[in-house]
Design a protein around this motif. Structure first.
Motif, PDB file in Angstrom:
ATOM      1  N   ALA A  23      80.853  22.806 -10.333  1.00  0.00           N
ATOM      2  CA  ALA A  23      81.184  22.795  -8.905  1.00  0.00           C
ATOM      3  C   ALA A  23      80.414  21.718  -8.161  1.00  0.00           C
ATOM      4  N   PHE A  24      79.101  21.593  -8.424  1.00  0.00           N
ATOM      5  CA  PHE A  24      78.322  20.572  -7.729  1.00  0.00           C
ATOM      6  C   PHE A  24      78.819  19.176  -8.097  1.00  0.00           C
ATOM      7  N   SER A  25      79.148  18.962  -9.370  1.00  0.00           N
ATOM      8  CA  SER A  25      79.661  17.653  -9.787  1.00  0.00           C
ATOM      9  C   SER A  25      80.960  17.341  -9.070  1.00  0.00           C
ATOM     10  N   GLU A  26      81.858  18.322  -8.992  1.00  0.00           N
ATOM     11  CA  GLU A  26      83.129  18.111  -8.297  1.00  0.00           C
ATOM     12  C   GLU A  26      82.896  17.790  -6.827  1.00  0.00           C
ATOM     13  N   ALA A  27      82.010  18.554  -6.175  1.00  0.00           N
ATOM     14  CA  ALA A  27      81.720  18.306  -4.760  1.00  0.00           C
ATOM     15  C   ALA A  27      81.136  16.917  -4.559  1.00  0.00           C
ATOM     16  N   ALA A  28      80.241  16.498  -5.457  1.00  0.00           N
ATOM     17  CA  ALA A  28      79.615  15.181  -5.323  1.00  0.00           C
ATOM     18  C   ALA A  28      80.633  14.063  -5.438  1.00  0.00           C
ATOM     19  N   PHE A  29      81.615  14.222  -6.315  1.00  0.00           N
ATOM     20  CA  PHE A  29      82.631  13.172  -6.453  1.00  0.00           C
ATOM     21  C   PHE A  29      83.639  13.211  -5.308  1.00  0.00           C
ATOM     22  N   VAL A  30      83.965  14.397  -4.819  1.00  0.00           N
ATOM     23  CA  VAL A  30      84.849  14.472  -3.649  1.00  0.00           C
ATOM     24  C   VAL A  30      84.197  13.771  -2.462  1.00  0.00           C
ATOM     25  N   GLU A  31      82.887  13.967  -2.302  1.00  0.00           N
ATOM     26  CA  GLU A  31      82.155  13.358  -1.189  1.00  0.00           C
ATOM     27  C   GLU A  31      81.744  11.917  -1.477  1.00  0.00           C
ATOM     28  N   ARG A  32      82.142  11.386  -2.614  1.00  0.00           N
ATOM     29  CA  ARG A  32      81.865   9.995  -3.019  1.00  0.00           C
ATOM     30  C   ARG A  32      80.359   9.707  -3.083  1.00  0.00           C
ATOM     31  N   MET A  33      79.577  10.708  -3.474  1.00  0.00           N
ATOM     32  CA  MET A  33      78.150  10.497  -3.718  1.00  0.00           C
ATOM     33  C   MET A  33      77.921   9.714  -5.011  1.00  0.00           C
ATOM     34  N   LEU A  34      78.889   9.796  -5.913  1.00  0.00           N
ATOM     35  CA  LEU A  34      78.790   9.156  -7.221  1.00  0.00           C
ATOM     36  C   LEU A  34      80.061   8.378  -7.502  1.00  0.00           C
ATOM     37  N   GLY A  35      79.948   7.385  -8.361  1.00  0.00           N
ATOM     38  CA  GLY A  35      81.108   6.651  -8.842  1.00  0.00           C
ATOM     39  C   GLY A  35      81.246   6.831 -10.341  1.00  0.00           C
ATOM     40  N   ASP A  36      82.307   6.278 -10.889  1.00  0.00           N
ATOM     41  CA  ASP A  36      82.477   6.251 -12.345  1.00  0.00           C
ATOM     42  C   ASP A  36      83.178   4.933 -12.671  1.00  0.00           C
ATOM     43  N   HIS A  37      82.419   4.015 -13.255  1.00  0.00           N
ATOM     44  CA  HIS A  37      82.918   2.658 -13.454  1.00  0.00           C
ATOM     45  C   HIS A  37      83.323   2.380 -14.896  1.00  0.00           C
ATOM     46  N   GLN A  38      84.442   1.707 -15.038  1.00  0.00           N
ATOM     47  CA  GLN A  38      84.812   1.097 -16.313  1.00  0.00           C
ATOM     48  C   GLN A  38      84.480  -0.389 -16.197  1.00  0.00           C
ATOM     49  N   LEU A  39      83.543  -0.817 -17.021  1.00  0.00           N
ATOM     50  CA  LEU A  39      83.023  -2.184 -16.964  1.00  0.00           C
ATOM     51  C   LEU A  39      83.356  -2.919 -18.254  1.00  0.00           C
ATOM     52  N   LEU A  40      83.692  -4.166 -18.118  1.00  0.00           N
ATOM     53  CA  LEU A  40      83.915  -5.021 -19.287  1.00  0.00           C
ATOM     54  C   LEU A  40      82.841  -6.097 -19.290  1.00  0.00           C
ATOM     55  N   LEU A  41      82.150  -6.225 -20.425  1.00  0.00           N
ATOM     56  CA  LEU A  41      81.070  -7.198 -20.542  1.00  0.00           C
ATOM     57  C   LEU A  41      81.330  -8.144 -21.715  1.00  0.00           C
ATOM     58  N   THR A  42      80.907  -9.391 -21.524  1.00  0.00           N
ATOM     59  CA  THR A  42      80.929 -10.385 -22.599  1.00  0.00           C
ATOM     60  C   THR A  42      79.612 -11.155 -22.546  1.00  0.00           C
ATOM     61  N   ARG A  43      79.383 -11.982 -23.567  1.00  0.00           N
ATOM     62  CA  ARG A  43      78.178 -12.807 -23.546  1.00  0.00           C
ATOM     63  C   ARG A  43      78.279 -13.845 -22.430  1.00  0.00           C
ATOM     64  N   SER A  44      77.172 -14.002 -21.708  1.00  0.00           N
ATOM     65  CA  SER A  44      77.143 -14.977 -20.616  1.00  0.00           C
ATOM     66  C   SER A  44      76.996 -16.380 -21.196  1.00  0.00           C
TER      67      SER A  44
END
Length: 411
Positions: free
Chosen positions: A390-411
């Protein structure tokens, strides 16, 4: 409820007689009201008296207080005390999400903290520091959460993927399984997976991504986990899918990897790496990633402006659900990846999809409560998991947390 047995880490408190109970209640409410900036939250006492937090207007949610020890825990341990009090059976609500959202808004995500609560949380902070994710520490931490039993997780995760991470809901009408497949497809697309690729998955869970990638993209997959339960079931699922010739599941720490891989994927495992170990994680990835290869990373993310304060403290989730964990910010990931000459070239925040994912898990968990109890889990365990979901759901509804899909390569 007031006499319920609580989690072993929760300190038992003496029952408060009326004069002491009223004084503690007044002190806690005064502190809350002084900092409250949200809408109305009603607290219904055992006598039927309704206490109000916030201004006039209809209540956004209502909590039932069964024991004044709730207020003592709030004074002593702040947000952590509120969660502990729920597990101890000292308060409840027919709308737990609504109550938690109201608290998050009312306290502007600052929680209910003071010098006293930080002092009282010191033992939990020391336990958290001692749970650092060294090779042996990682084994203990992963065992504490992920080895609760495959039968338990099968009660609320979708049976097709058994994915225990944020799904992707581009269409709200999707089922949980469809949204999980959409998440896996997007990661495969980020990686540009081809049949000629050898994919490494770090933290493979119960094999959902490995099976999906091999089945839909035709690639070879090496998948690793340090959960005995996950290793056993993922291996069985790969064999049942007829993919044992293309997917190998190993019981192995990421630090012990060798060989070279065309692509790497890791889905919500980096939160279990720990802040101090982030550079080493990316250096391992860079070491085993072929030149020109790609790394796709999905991670729950803390807002950059809150990360430094967060990583210096300990919260309820780190104490009771994910020992040793640290939710990174995108900036923290970028800095740690740069030490291995890896850079983020693509990013999307799928965080809005986490609330429906958690809601689906919570609904399935509640429907499966008789089966949860039949597995031997007691009432405090159930309340701990209800608070977690429940707390996790509330935190995401309130946008306290994000969830990112990141793509990385060698610089």
């Amino acid at each position: 409820m007031p006499g319920a047995v609580a989690h072993p880490l929760i300190v038992p408190l003496p029952r408060l007689l009326p004069p002491a109970g009223h004084a503690v209640r007044w002190a806690a409410l005064s502190q809350l009201r002084a900092a409250w900036s949200g809408g109305r939250l009603d607290l219904v006492m055992p006598s039927g008296e309704c206490l109000r937090l916030g201004g006039p207007g209809p209540a956004e949610a209502c909590a039932r207080v069964h024991d004044d020890r709730l207020f003592l825990r709030l004074l002593l341990r702040g947000e952590m005390g509120g969660g502990e009090s729920f597990v101890a059976g000292e308060w409840s609500s027919d709308d737990l999400i609504g109550v938690l959202r109201a608290v998050l808004r009312g306290t502007s995500t600052r929680g209910i903290e003071s010098p006293l609560t930080r002092l009282a949380q010191l033992p939990a902070l020391l336990r958290h520091r001692a749970a650092a994710n060294s090779p042996s520490g990682s084994l203990r931490n992963v065992h504490a959460h992920y080895d609760l039993g495959n039968a338990f997780y099968r009660l609320f995760l979708d049976p097709e993927t058994l994915a225990y991470s944020c799904a992707y809901w581009p269409d709200p009408a999707m089922t949980l399984a469809e949204a999980q497949h959409a998440k896996l497809d997007r990661l495969c697309d980020q990686l540009a997976l081809a049949p000629s690729d050898h994919l490494l998955e770090i933290g493979c869970g119960w094999g959902g991504m490995a099976i999906h990638a091999a089945r839909t993209r035709g690639c070879r997959v090496t998948a690793i986990t340090i959960s005995r339960e996950q290793h056993q079931l993922a291996t069985e699922r790969v064999a049942a899918a007829g993919l044992a010739d293309r997917v190998a599941v190993h019981y192995r720490d990421y630090r012990d990897l060798d060989g070279t891989f065309d692509k790497i994927v890791s889905i919500e495992m980096i939160e279990a790496v720990g802040y101090d170990y982030l550079p080493g994680f990316f250096q391992t990835c860079a070491r085993v990633l072929r030149p020109g290869g790609r790394l796709a990373l999905q991670s729950i993310t803390m807002p950059d402006d809150r990360f430094d304060a967060y990583r210096r403290r300990v919260d309820w989730m780190q104490t009771y659900i994910f020992p040793g964990s640290c939710i990174p910010s995108v900036a923290a990931i970028r800095r740690a990846a740069a030490t291995a000459r890896l850079e983020i070239i693509d990013a999307i925040d799928i965080g809005p999809s986490y609330a429906p994912t958690l809601r689906a898990w919570r609904v399935r968990f509640l429907a499966a409560l008789p089966a949860v109890r039949a597995l031997g889990f007691d009432a405090p365990f159930v309340r701990t998991w209800l608070m977690y979901l429940a707390f996790s759901e509330a935190a995401f509804v309130e946008r306290m947390l994000g969830d990112h899909q990141l793509l990385l390569t060698r610089s």
